[in-house]
Structures are given as structure tokens and as C-alpha cells.
Design a protein around this motif. Structure first.
Motif, mmCIF file in Angstrom:
data_model
loop_
_atom_site.group_PDB
_atom_site.id
_atom_site.type_symbol
_atom_site.label_atom_id
_atom_site.label_comp_id
_atom_site.label_asym_id
_atom_site.label_seq_id
_atom_site.Cartn_x
_atom_site.Cartn_y
_atom_site.Cartn_z
ATOM 1 N N GLU A 146 -10.228 1.042 -25.863
ATOM 2 C CA GLU A 146 -10.041 2.606 -26.485
ATOM 3 C C GLU A 146 -10.690 2.354 -27.217
ATOM 4 N N VAL A 147 -11.100 1.549 -28.863
ATOM 5 C CA VAL A 147 -11.446 1.236 -30.034
ATOM 6 C C VAL A 147 -12.580 1.491 -29.854
ATOM 7 N N PHE A 148 -12.894 0.955 -28.770
ATOM 8 C CA PHE A 148 -15.109 1.434 -28.148
ATOM 9 C C PHE A 148 -15.146 3.872 -28.205
ATOM 10 N N ASN A 149 -14.984 3.348 -27.127
ATOM 11 C CA ASN A 149 -14.112 4.954 -26.717
ATOM 12 C C ASN A 149 -13.918 5.665 -28.050
ATOM 13 N N ALA A 150 -12.473 5.620 -29.307
ATOM 14 C CA ALA A 150 -12.474 6.466 -30.414
ATOM 15 C C ALA A 150 -13.623 5.896 -30.953
ATOM 16 N N THR A 151 -13.923 5.365 -31.224
ATOM 17 C CA THR A 151 -15.621 5.787 -31.630
ATOM 18 C C THR A 151 -16.783 6.438 -32.089
ATOM 19 N N VAL A 152 -17.105 6.449 -29.938
ATOM 20 C CA VAL A 152 -18.318 6.685 -29.911
ATOM 21 C C VAL A 152 -17.689 8.280 -29.999
ATOM 22 N N ILE A 153 -16.513 8.620 -29.717
ATOM 23 C CA ILE A 153 -15.733 10.230 -30.871
ATOM 24 C C ILE A 153 -15.876 10.322 -31.907
ATOM 25 N N LEU A 154 -15.982 9.655 -32.289
ATOM 26 C CA LEU A 154 -15.824 9.825 -34.031
ATOM 27 C C LEU A 154 -17.177 10.027 -34.944
ATOM 28 N N GLU A 155 -18.385 8.766 -33.815
ATOM 29 C CA GLU A 155 -19.633 9.151 -34.641
ATOM 30 C C GLU A 155 -19.934 10.554 -33.886
ATOM 31 N N VAL A 156 -19.857 11.080 -32.450
ATOM 32 C CA VAL A 156 -20.184 11.637 -32.081
ATOM 33 C C VAL A 156 -19.623 13.136 -32.643
ATOM 34 N N SER A 157 -18.740 13.186 -33.314
ATOM 35 C CA SER A 157 -18.412 14.166 -33.354
ATOM 36 C C SER A 157 -18.770 14.255 -35.098
ATOM 37 N N HIS A 158 -19.234 13.298 -36.037
ATOM 38 C CA HIS A 158 -20.276 13.094 -37.130
ATOM 39 C C HIS A 158 -20.637 14.152 -36.561
ATOM 40 N N LEU A 159 -21.723 12.963 -36.028
ATOM 41 C CA LEU A 159 -22.842 13.643 -35.804
ATOM 42 C C LEU A 159 -23.454 14.922 -35.809
ATOM 43 N N GLY B 13 -16.474 15.491 -21.224
ATOM 44 C CA GLY B 13 -15.065 16.205 -21.323
ATOM 45 C C GLY B 13 -14.221 15.740 -22.214
ATOM 46 N N GLN B 14 -13.897 14.090 -22.570
ATOM 47 C CA GLN B 14 -13.018 13.942 -24.470
ATOM 48 C C GLN B 14 -13.652 14.242 -25.156
ATOM 49 N N VAL B 15 -15.034 14.262 -25.442
ATOM 50 C CA VAL B 15 -15.744 14.694 -26.330
ATOM 51 C C VAL B 15 -15.732 16.467 -26.787
ATOM 52 N N LYS B 16 -15.558 16.609 -25.745
ATOM 53 C CA LYS B 16 -15.241 18.159 -25.400
ATOM 54 C C LYS B 16 -14.646 18.842 -26.490
ATOM 55 N N THR B 17 -12.838 17.555 -25.255
ATOM 56 C CA THR B 17 -11.789 17.893 -25.863
ATOM 57 C C THR B 17 -11.449 17.965 -27.589
#
Length: 151
Positions: free
Chosen positions: A62-75, A16-20
């Protein structure tokens, strides 16, 4: 959550966080399989770059979670780039976030393994000898000033 669970499972909240972040409708399920695959790939990549010795390091990070979201968004946003001529740079913020996690991770490893205690006691010894030397130099300076006034 253990590192193995992070690398192999994706909760509905994480999805859900990634979709948001991607501004996708929560009820749009057509890309859920792809997004879960990208989340796991991003986690594996980031964990591989940072380290796997501290099992709970990535929990509530939170840094890990933000990094995952950033990388997923890019991919996700560049998933159709298959041409050799067209390349997409990974956002510089991704490297910055990973490096900050590496620093924190190394600090925690050093603390856990006792290296930090050795290092800080060494710094304290150096600072103590510097303060002693500075006090000695200050006394010499005071004598020189007095001699000039008496001269």
C-alpha cells in the motif's frame, strides 16, 4: 507481479485508482496514454530508489501504491511547467514514503540474507552482559546501603 511487469505494464485497476485520485472521470480516455506513461515512470523512479532484489516486495504494498499515486499526481498536475523560472517542489510526503519503504526493504534484505540473525544475536549478547552487569551493580549498592546503616 514481477518488477519488470510493474515497470512496463499498467492494469485498468491501477489506471482507475490514479484517475480517481486526480478526480478525473473514469470514462474520460483522452489522458489514458499520458497517465499510463506517468505511472510507469513513477514506478521506475520509486523502484530504482528502493531496490530491485526482492521481486515481490512491491506486490500488494500500500505504501508503494500510495507513493506511485502521489508522484503521478505531482507529475500530471505540473506537466506544463517548462519554464526555468517556475519550478515545483516534489511533495515532502513522497520522500517520507520512499524512505519508509527503503527501511522495510533493507529489513527484509537483512532478514533474507541472514544478517538480521547475526545482528539480533549480537544484541541479545550485549543485553545479557548488561543485565549481568546491572545485577552485579545492584548487589554492590545493597551492600553499601547495609554498611551505612550498620556504620
Amino acid at each position: 507481479m514481477s518488477i519488470e511487469l510493474l515497470k512496463n505494464t499498467v492494469s485498468d485497476d491501477d489506471l482507475g485508482q490514479v484517475k480517481t485520485s486526480l478526480r478525473l472521470e473514469p470514462d474520460m480516455e483522452s489522458d489514458n496514454v499520458l497517465l499510463k506513461m506517468l505511472i510507469k515512470a513513477a514506478r521506475r523512479d520509486i523502484i530504482g530508489q528502493v531496490g530491485e532484489r526482492i521481486d515481490d516486495f512491491f506486490d500488494d504494498n500500500e505504501v508503494f501504491n500510495a507513493t506511485v499515486i502521489l508522484e503521478v499526481s505531482h507529475l500530471y498536475n505540473h506537466r506544463s511547467a517548462t519554464s526555468e523560472q517556475q519550478t515545483y517542489e516534489v511533495p515532502m510526503a513522497l520522500y517520507s514514503l520512499i524512505n519508509s519503504m527503503k527501511d522495510d526493504y533493507r529489513y527484509q534484505i537483512a532478514k533474507k540474507d541472514g544478517w538480521l540473525d547475526d545482528y539480533t544475536s549480537g544484541i541479545a549478547d550485549v543485553e545479557s552482559s548488561n543485565e549481568t552487569a546491572a545485577g552485579s551493580n545492584q548487589n554492590e549498592d545493597n551492600l553499601t546501603v547495609k554498611d551505612e546503616h550498620n556504620g
